[in-house]
Enzyme design. Structure first.
Site, PDB file in Angstrom:
ATOM      1  N   ASP A 322       0.852  -1.180   0.000  1.00  0.00           N
ATOM      2  CA  ASP A 322       0.000   0.000   0.000  1.00  0.00           C
ATOM      3  C   ASP A 322       0.890   1.232   0.000  1.00  0.00           C
ATOM      4  O   ASP A 322       2.113   1.124  -0.041  1.00  0.00           O
ATOM      5  CB  ASP A 322      -1.032  -0.016   1.121  1.00  0.00           C
ATOM      6  CG  ASP A 322      -0.460  -0.297   2.479  1.00  0.00           C
ATOM      7  OD1 ASP A 322      -1.231  -0.594   3.384  1.00  0.00           O
ATOM      8  OD2 ASP A 322       0.783  -0.232   2.637  1.00  0.00           O
ATOM      9  N   ASP A 629      -3.069  -2.866   6.783  1.00  0.00           N
ATOM     10  CA  ASP A 629      -3.120  -2.314   8.130  1.00  0.00           C
ATOM     11  C   ASP A 629      -4.516  -2.336   8.743  1.00  0.00           C
ATOM     12  O   ASP A 629      -4.675  -2.418   9.934  1.00  0.00           O
ATOM     13  CB  ASP A 629      -2.560  -0.879   8.153  1.00  0.00           C
ATOM     14  CG  ASP A 629      -3.141  -0.012   7.054  1.00  0.00           C
ATOM     15  OD1 ASP A 629      -4.184  -0.387   6.490  1.00  0.00           O
ATOM     16  OD2 ASP A 629      -2.564   1.047   6.754  1.00  0.00           O
ATOM     17  N   ASP A 633      -8.352  -5.544   5.843  1.00  0.00           N
ATOM     18  CA  ASP A 633      -7.248  -6.159   5.095  1.00  0.00           C
ATOM     19  C   ASP A 633      -6.997  -7.588   5.553  1.00  0.00           C
ATOM     20  O   ASP A 633      -6.248  -8.327   4.914  1.00  0.00           O
ATOM     21  CB  ASP A 633      -5.942  -5.367   5.302  1.00  0.00           C
ATOM     22  CG  ASP A 633      -5.981  -4.028   4.590  1.00  0.00           C
ATOM     23  OD1 ASP A 633      -6.715  -3.926   3.598  1.00  0.00           O
ATOM     24  OD2 ASP A 633      -5.297  -3.090   5.037  1.00  0.00           O
TER      25      ASP A 633
HETATM   26  P1  ATP Z   1      -2.901   3.976   1.190  1.00  0.00           P
HETATM   27  O1  ATP Z   1      -2.669   2.847   0.289  1.00  0.00           O
HETATM   28  O2  ATP Z   1      -2.351   5.244   0.663  1.00  0.00           O
HETATM   29  O3  ATP Z   1      -2.565   3.699   2.603  1.00  0.00           O
HETATM   30  P2  ATP Z   1      -5.517   3.519   1.794  1.00  0.00           P
HETATM   31  O4  ATP Z   1      -5.840   2.363   0.936  1.00  0.00           O
HETATM   32  O5  ATP Z   1      -5.256   3.300   3.219  1.00  0.00           O
HETATM   33  O6  ATP Z   1      -4.403   4.337   1.137  1.00  0.00           O
HETATM   34  P3  ATP Z   1      -7.683   4.956   2.708  1.00  0.00           P
HETATM   35  O7  ATP Z   1      -7.017   5.432   3.928  1.00  0.00           O
HETATM   36  O8  ATP Z   1      -8.625   3.841   2.743  1.00  0.00           O
HETATM   37  O9  ATP Z   1      -6.630   4.605   1.623  1.00  0.00           O
HETATM   38  O10 ATP Z   1      -8.313   6.206   2.053  1.00  0.00           O
HETATM   39  C1  ATP Z   1      -9.122   6.096   0.925  1.00  0.00           C
HETATM   40  C2  ATP Z   1      -9.731   7.448   0.704  1.00  0.00           C
HETATM   41  O11 ATP Z   1     -10.603   7.742   1.800  1.00  0.00           O
HETATM   42  C3  ATP Z   1      -8.711   8.567   0.672  1.00  0.00           C
HETATM   43  O12 ATP Z   1      -8.283   8.825  -0.632  1.00  0.00           O
HETATM   44  C4  ATP Z   1      -9.479   9.739   1.205  1.00  0.00           C
HETATM   45  O13 ATP Z   1     -10.165  10.367   0.165  1.00  0.00           O
HETATM   46  C5  ATP Z   1     -10.495   9.101   2.139  1.00  0.00           C
HETATM   47  N1  ATP Z   1     -10.044   9.235   3.533  1.00  0.00           N
HETATM   48  C6  ATP Z   1      -8.930   8.730   4.080  1.00  0.00           C
HETATM   49  N2  ATP Z   1      -8.850   9.026   5.372  1.00  0.00           N
HETATM   50  C7  ATP Z   1      -9.935   9.730   5.685  1.00  0.00           C
HETATM   51  C8  ATP Z   1     -10.448  10.340   6.878  1.00  0.00           C
HETATM   52  N3  ATP Z   1      -9.810  10.249   8.033  1.00  0.00           N
HETATM   53  N4  ATP Z   1     -11.602  10.998   6.800  1.00  0.00           N
HETATM   54  C9  ATP Z   1     -12.275  11.079   5.640  1.00  0.00           C
HETATM   55  N5  ATP Z   1     -11.872  10.547   4.492  1.00  0.00           N
HETATM   56  C10 ATP Z   1     -10.713   9.879   4.497  1.00  0.00           C
END
Ligand code: ATP
Length: 895
Positions: A322, A629, A633
C-alpha cells in the site's frame, strides 16, 4: 458464558469522570493495587522437557540397544561411551531447540498492544498493560478490547467474541443506560474480543486475570505445537534417508556375513553407521537456522509471527504494497486548499492561514479566507483526531489524515472543541475505509447542520451546489473533478469537504441517507513525503526479480505520482481503478487474471478487492507478499503467501492475521526481510549439504571396504565420535552464516523448486565420493604398508575428521570460493572447527578416551600427509564452483 458485568470480580471502583478519566496519580495507585493488565503467561516447555524429547527417536532406541548389547558382552567401556554420546547429543539438541523456542517467544513479546485512554483530561496512547479499573478507554475498529469495559457510548460497535464464546458472528453492542453497570453482555466489551466495526467508549471494570478471558486463560493455555512445513518436509526426508541407510546397512550385513564376519561386530557396525549417516539432527538444525534468521529480521524491523514465513518471504516474486505510510512517511501536512471557484491557497508547512499565498481570480483575499475557514470547519467537526499540547509541542492522537486537518484548522484559529460548543454534536458517522468519508450532525439553533469530509468523487456525488464566494450555486461536477485530478497529479492526498442543513425533529435517526443535496466547499491537498529509503529498495526489488504493485484506496493520479517518485516502473496502461477490477471480476476470473498480469497500480481499491487481486496474482503463478493495516485487510493478509502487517499503523486484527509485522511500516524493511529470508533458505541448504554429504561419505567408505574384503574401516564407537565432533556444533555455525552479498541480485527461486535440486544432489555425491573413496584408498594403502588395523583406523578417523572440517568450509557457499568469502568471516564456524580438532587431538592423549576410541598420537610426517589428502575435497569443490560460476557468466545468468 458471560456473567453479568456487575458481578465481575474486582469490579472497578469507577470513580472517574467519563470526560476527564482518571488522574495520573490515581491510575498509579490503582496499578499498584490491581496489578498489571496481563493474562497469566502460557507455560513454555522447560529445558528438561525439551532435553527429554531428544530421546524420543527410533535412532536413539537403537543406540540404547547397542549400549545394552555392549554391556551384555561385558564391554563396559563401549556401553559407557555410547551412554555419554547419547547424553551429549541430548544436551546439544535440547539446548538448540530450547533456545530457538525461547527466541521465538521473546519476539512475540515485542508485539505489545496499546490502548487509547483519558488521563488527566487528555487522550493518551498507553501500553495496554498499564490500564487499571476505572480508566476511560476508547475503542476503535480493528483493535482488540484491552480489558473488560462497561460501555458508556457506542457508534455502530460490533465485537467478535468468538475467543470467549465460540460464536463467530460479531455481537452488536449497546451503551449502558446510566452510570450503574448494567446487566447483560451487550453493554460491555470483553478483553480479547476483536472490534470489527465502529467506535466505543467506556470504563474499565476488570483487568488482567479478573477479566472474563483471564478466568478461562488456563483453558487457552496450550503450547503452540504447529510446526513449519519445511521442518515437516525435512523430517519426512530424514525418514527416507533412514530407509536408504538401512538398506545400505542390510547390504553390508549380508556381504559381511558372507565374508564370515561376526554377527556381533556387524550389529555394532550397523548401529554406528546408521547413527552417523542419518541426518537426525537436521530438523533441529533447521529450526535453529530459522530462529537465527528471525532474530536478524527483528533487528531489521521485521517481526516474524510464523516461523515458516522466514523462508517464504525469501521466495516471494511479487510485493503488493500500500502507499501511505509504507512508501511514504505518513506525515501528512495540508499544503493546498482549492476552492470551487479555482482560487488556491498554498500554505508552507506550519504557516498560518493569513500567510498562505492566494492564487486565482474572482474572489478577494478576504472572501477566499472566509471560504477556507468554512471548509476547515468541515474538516474539524467530523474529525475523530485530537491535538494535545505537550511540553515538546503539539501532539496528534488518531488517524493521520484527521490530525493533519486539525492542525491546519488550528493554524487558521479553528479549535475543534471550541466550535463543538457552538455546534453540539448529535450523531457521528465515523470514517471507515469502505465508506471513504466521515460525517457529523450538529445542532444549530432550530436546524441540524451536516459536515462531511472524504474522497472527492464521493462528495462531488453528494453535492448539488458548490460554494462560490460565499454563495451556493449549482454544482459543476466536471470542473470539480478536473480540479481534483490536477491536485492528485502532484502526488497530493486529496480530501473534499461539504456541508448541508436539514430540519430538526426527524423521527428516524440521522444517517447516511441525509448526505444528499450538500454544498461542496472545496478540496485540500496534503503532502506526504516519500520515505528516502524507498527508491533504493525499489531498485533492489527489480534487481532481485521481484515485481512490485501498489494497491491503494487513494486516487489513481495521486497513486501514480507517488509510484513514479518511488521508482516503481509502470506505464500509463498499468494504472487501473477499483471499478476496472470490479468489471473484470464480474466478467470472470480469467479476465481478472489478465488484468492483474498487466496492472501495477491499483487505485481506489476496496479491501475486498485487495483480496481478489492477491488471489488472482497467485493464480498467475506469483508468490505474493501483501501489506495491510486495516481490519478489512485481514482476509488478504491471511490468504496471501506472506501477509505483512504494519506495526505502527496496523490494527491488532491486521497484525494477528499477518505472518510478518514490519515495526517501522517501511517498504524498505520488507525488502531487508526478503534478503534475510533468502539468506535463511541458503543457510538451510548449507546445513543440509554438510550433513548429507558427510553421512554419505561414511556409507561410501563402508560400501567400498566391506565388499572388497577389508576389515571394518572404523569401529562403531569411532563412528559415533566422528559424528559428535564434526556435526554437533558445525551445523549450527553454518546455520548462522552471514549474507553472501548477492542475495538481491538473483531472481527468486521457484516456489516449487525442491531443496534437493540438481546442483545439491550432484555436489553431495561428488564430495561424498571424494571423501569416501579418499578414506578407503588411504585405509587400503596403510594396511598395504604394514600398518596394524588399529593404527590404520586411528589414521583414517583423523583423516575423516579433517575431511569433514574442510567440507564444513566448502558448505559455506554454493557458488563462491571460500577464499573469496573470507576464511575467518564466520568466527563461530572457525572456532567450532578448531574445537573439533582440539577435541580429537586431546582424545588421543586422554587415557580413558584414547583406550575406548583406540586412538594414538601420530607422527609429524603423518600430520603433514593427512591434511594434504583431506584438502582434496576442498580442491574438487573449488574447481566445481569455479566451473559453475564460469558457465553462469557465459549464459549471462548470475544464478
Ligand atoms: P494507502 O494505500 O495510501 O494507505 P488507503 O488504501 O489506506 O491508502 P484509505 O485510507 O482507505 O486509503 O483512504 C481512501 C480514501 O478515503 C482517501 O483517498 C481519502 O479520500 C479518504 N479518507 C482517508 N482518510 C480519511 C479520513 N480520516 N476521513 C475522511 N476521508 C478519508
Amino acid at each position: 458464558m458471560h456473567s453479568d458485568v456487575s458481578t465481575v470480580e474486582n469490579a472497578a471502583p469507577t470513580g472517574a469522570s467519563i470526560d476527564s478519566g482518571l488522574s495520573g496519580r490515581e491510575a498509579k495507585a490503582r496499578l499498584a493495587r490491581f496489578g498489571r493488565n496481563v493474562l497469566p503467561e502460557p507455560r513454555s516447555p522447560s529445558f528438561l522437557a525439551t532435553f527429554l524429547r531428544q530421546f524420543r527417536s527410533p535412532l536413539i532406541y537403537v543406540l540404547l540397544a547397542a549400549a545394552l548389547v555392549s554391556l551384555a558382552l561385558g564391554d563396559v567401556k563401549d556401553a559407557l561411551f555410547i551412554g555419554a554420546v547419547l547424553l551429549i547429543n541430548g544436551i546439544i539438541g535440547g539446548f538448540q531447540e530450547h533456545s530457538a523456542g525461547q527466541a521465538a517467544a521473546a519476539l512475540r513479546k515485542l508485539e505489545q498492544p496499546h490502548a487509547t485512554v483519558m488521563r488527566d483530561g487528555q487522550p493518551q496512547e498507553i501500553d495496554a498493560q498499564l490500564l487499571v479499573p476505572g480508566d476511560v478507554v476508547s475503542l476503535d475498529a480493528g483493535g482488540r478490547v484491552p480489558a473488560d469495559i462497561s460501555l458508556s457510548a457506542v457508534n455502530d460497535l460490533l465485537c467478535d467474541e468468538s475467543l470467549l464464546t465460540g460464536e463467530s458472528a460479531p455481537v452488536r453492542k449497546k451503551a449502558s443506560a446510566g452510570p450503574e453497570l448494567e446487566d447483560g453482555s451487550d453493554c460491555a466489551a470483553f478483553a480479547g474480543a476483536l472490534i470489527t466495526r465502529g467506535r466505543g467508549r467506556g470504563v474499565v471494570i476488570a483487568t488482567g486475570a479478573a477479566t472474563q478471558i483471564g478466568r478461562i486463560a488456563a483453558a487457552l493455555d496450550k503450547p503452540d505445537v504447529s510446526r513449519p512445513p519445511l521442518m515437516i518436509r525435512l523430517e519426512r526426508f530424514s525418514h527416507m534417508i533412514a530407509w536408504m541407510v538401512g538398506l545400505a546397512v542390510a547390504l553390508l550385513i549380508i556381504v559381511g556375513l558372507a565374508r564370515g564376519m561376526a554377527l556381533q561386530d556387524l550389529f555394532m557396525m550397523s548401529v554406528g553407521l546408521a547413527v552417523s549417516a542419518i541426518p537426525e539432527g537436521l530438523p533441529v538444525a533447521i529450526s535453529v537456522a530459522l530462529a537465527i534468521s528471525m532474530r536478524r529480521m527483528a533487528k531489521a524491523n521485521v517481526i516474524v509471527r510464523q516461523m515458516p514465513a522466514v523462508e517464504s518471504l525469501g521466495s516471494c516474486t511479487m510485493i503488493a504494497t500500500d502507499k501511505t505510510g509504507t512508501l511514504t512517511r505518513n506525515e501528512l501536512t495540508v499544503t493546498d486548499i482549492l476552492l470551487p471557484d479555482g482560487t488556491e491557497l498554498s500554505c508552507e508547512a506550519g504557516a498560518d492561514l493569513d500567510a498562505c499565498r492566494i492564487h486565482g481570480s474572482g474572489t478577494t483575499p478576504d472572501q477566499a479566507r472566509d471560504m477556507a475557514l468554512a471548509l476547515l470547519k468541515a474538516a474539524a467537526l467530523p474529525n475523530e483526531g485530537r491535538l494535545t499540547k505537550e511540553s515538546d509541542g503539539w501532539k496528534g492522537v488518531g488517524d493521520t489524515v484527521d490530525v493533519a486537518l486539525l492542525a491546519a484548522a488550528r493554524k487558521a484559529g479553528i479549535v475543534q472543541h471550541a466550535i463543538e460548543e457552538d455546534y453540539p454534536l448529535l450523531v457521528r458517522i465515523p470514517y471507515e475505509p469502505d465508506l471513504k468519508y466521515a460525517a457529523s450532525f450538529h445542532r444549530r439553533g432550530k436546524s441540524v447542520r451536516i459536515f462531511v469530509k472524504g474522497a472527492a468523487e464521493t462528495l462531488i456525488g453528494m453535492a448539488d451546489r458548490m460554494d462560490i464566494g460565499g454563495r451556493a450555486v449549482p454544482v459543476d461536477r466536471a470542473i470539480l473533478i478536473r480540479q481534483k485530478e490536477e491536485m492528485a497529479a502532484r502526488g497530493l492526498r486529496v480530501l473534499a469537504f461539504a456541508e448541508g442543513e436539514i430540519e430538526d425533529e426527524i423521527d428516524e435517526g440521522y444517517g447516511h441517507h441525509h448526505l444528499v443535496d450538500l454544498v461542496f466547499l472545496g478540496l485540500v491537498g496534503m503532502q506526504d513525503p516519500l520515505r528516502p529509503e524507498v527508491p533504493e529498495a525499489m531498485r533492489d526489488c527489480h534487481a532481485a526479480g521481484i515485481e512490485v504493485a501498489m494497491v491503494t484506496g487513494d486516487d489513481p493520479r495521486t497513486a501514480a505520482a507517488i509510484a513514479s517518485q518511488a521508482g516503481l516502473v509502470f506505464g500509463p496502461d498499468q494504472v487501473v481503478a477499483g471499478a476496472d477490477v470490479r468489471n473484470a471480476e464480474e466478467s470472470g476470473s480469467e479476465i481478472l487474471d489478465e488484468l492483474t498480469r498487466r496492472a501495477r497500480i491499483y487505485a481506489r481499491v476496496s479491501p475486498a478487492q485487495k483480496l481478489s487481486i492477491v488471489l488472482s496474482l497467485a493464480r498467475n503463478g506469483h508468490f505474493v507478499a501483501v501489506t495491510g493495516d486495516g481490519v478489512n485487510d485481514a482476509p488478504a493478509l491471511r490468504q496471501a503467501h506472506v501477509g505483512v502487517a504494519m506495526g505502527r499503523r496496523g490494527t491488532e486484527v491486521a497484525k494477528e492475521s499477518a505472518d510478518i509485522v514490519i515495526t517501522d511500516d517501511n517498504f524498505a524493511s520488507i525488502v531487508s526481510g526478503v534478503r534475510e529470508g533468502r539468506v535463511a533458505y541458503a543457510n538451510i541448504r548449507k546445513v543440509i549439504f554438510m550433513l548429507m554429504s558427510t553421512g554419505a561419505a561414511e556409507v561410501v567408505l563402508f560400501l567400498l571396504a566391506i565388499p572388497l574384503g577389508l576389515p571394518m574401516p572404523l569401529l562403531p564407537v569411532q563412528l559415533l565420535w566422528l559424528n559428535l565432533v564434526t556435526n554437533g556444533i558445525q551445523d549450527v555455525a553454518l546455520a548462522g552464516e552471514r549474507a553472501e552479498g548477492d542475495e538481491l541480485s538473483r531472481p527468486p527461486r521457484r516456489p516449487s523448486e525442491p531443496i534437493f535440486d540438481r546442483l545439491m544432489i550432484q555436489r553431495i555425491w561428488q564430495s561424498a565420493l571424494v571423501m569416501g573413496f579418499g578414506g578407503f584408498a588411504t585405509f587400503y594403502w596403510l594396511l598395504q604398508q604394514g600398518y596394524s588395523e588399529a593404527q590404520a583406523r586411528n589414521m583414517l578417523l583423523l583423516l575423516l575428521v579433517l575431511f569433514e572440517n574442510f567440507q564444513t568450509f566448502n558448505s559455506r557457499s554454493e557458488r563462491r570460493s571460500v577464499f573469496a568469502l573470507g576464511v575467518f568471516a564466520n568466527p563461530f564456524l572457525v572456532v567450532s572447527v578448531a574445537a573439533a580438532q582440539a577435541l580429537h587431538i586431546s582424545a588421543m592423549y586422554i587415557p580413558w578416551l584414547r583406550d575406548t576410541l583406540q586412538l594414538a598420537p601420530i607422527s609429524p610426517r603423518e600430520w603433514v600427509a593427512l591434511p594434504l589428502v583431506a584438502s582434496s575435497v576442498l580442491v574438487v569443490m573449488e574447481i566445481d564452483k569455479w566451473r559453475w560460476r564460469r558457465s553462469g557468466a557465459q549464459t549471462g545468468s548470475s544464478a
